[in-house]
Motif scaffolding. Sequence first.
Motif, short mmCIF file in Angstrom:
data_model
loop_
_atom_site.label_atom_id
_atom_site.label_comp_id
_atom_site.label_asym_id
_atom_site.label_seq_id
_atom_site.Cartn_x
_atom_site.Cartn_y
_atom_site.Cartn_z
N TYR A 23 0.81 -1.22 0.00
CA TYR A 23 0.00 0.00 0.00
C TYR A 23 0.84 1.27 0.00
O TYR A 23 0.31 2.37 -0.17
N GLU A 25 2.23 2.87 2.46
CA GLU A 25 1.87 3.76 3.56
C GLU A 25 3.06 4.12 4.46
O GLU A 25 3.03 5.14 5.13
N ARG A 114 -6.55 3.83 5.08
CA ARG A 114 -6.97 3.07 3.91
C ARG A 114 -8.24 2.29 4.23
O ARG A 114 -8.37 1.69 5.30
N HIS A 115 -9.20 2.32 3.30
CA HIS A 115 -10.40 1.51 3.46
C HIS A 115 -9.99 0.05 3.62
O HIS A 115 -9.15 -0.46 2.89
N ASN A 117 -8.51 -1.09 6.36
CA ASN A 117 -7.45 -1.18 7.36
C ASN A 117 -8.02 -1.84 8.61
O ASN A 117 -9.03 -1.38 9.15
N TYR A 138 -5.39 5.28 -2.58
CA TYR A 138 -4.31 4.30 -2.52
C TYR A 138 -4.35 3.40 -3.75
O TYR A 138 -5.42 3.09 -4.26
N THR A 140 -2.76 -0.33 -5.16
CA THR A 140 -2.01 -1.55 -4.87
C THR A 140 -1.11 -1.87 -6.06
O THR A 140 -1.31 -1.35 -7.16
N LEU A 146 -7.95 1.97 -3.83
CA LEU A 146 -8.68 1.92 -2.56
C LEU A 146 -8.92 3.33 -2.04
O LEU A 146 -8.06 4.21 -2.17
N ALA A 148 -9.40 6.34 0.72
CA ALA A 148 -8.88 6.76 2.02
C ALA A 148 -10.05 7.33 2.80
O ALA A 148 -10.85 8.10 2.26
#
Length: 156
Positions: A23, A25, A114-115, A117, A138, A140, A146, A148
Amino acid sequence: MIAPEDDLDRIISVMERAFPPEYGEAWNRRQVADALLLGRCRYGLIGADGGSAVEPGDETAGFFLGRSILDEEELLLFAIAPEYRRQGLGHRLLSRFIDEARANGIKRVFLEMRHGNPAMHLYTAHGFTPVGIRRAYYRTPGGERLDAISQELVLD
């Protein structure tokens, strides 16, 4: 706030173990150090035993990094290493972050995640509520996009 080098090492070590690389992050060492140099940023560590003062040689289980502006603060990074999850350390560390924010005169705390998480339950348990969505924020490695989710906690 300038973090000692060993604290930066601890933050990076936890982050490397805790954030799924797909991701993107995780921050690098320079990003963390620079954020702390800019001022109005603070961090906290939690040891494997739940103590907040991590001594040299102790295992660091997690950390937070926050930045405040006026009476608002953003939780920039929050992580518990996978081997220390489900032991209450995340709750303890997030409570400490919130208590310190309140003591510093902070009225609202924000975070973005992130959705999907798995930490969503932790944030919800501490009173954070969704206030916005950044669609397809986000990406992948496989190209999936994805959202946020922006969250807010209003402090008394």
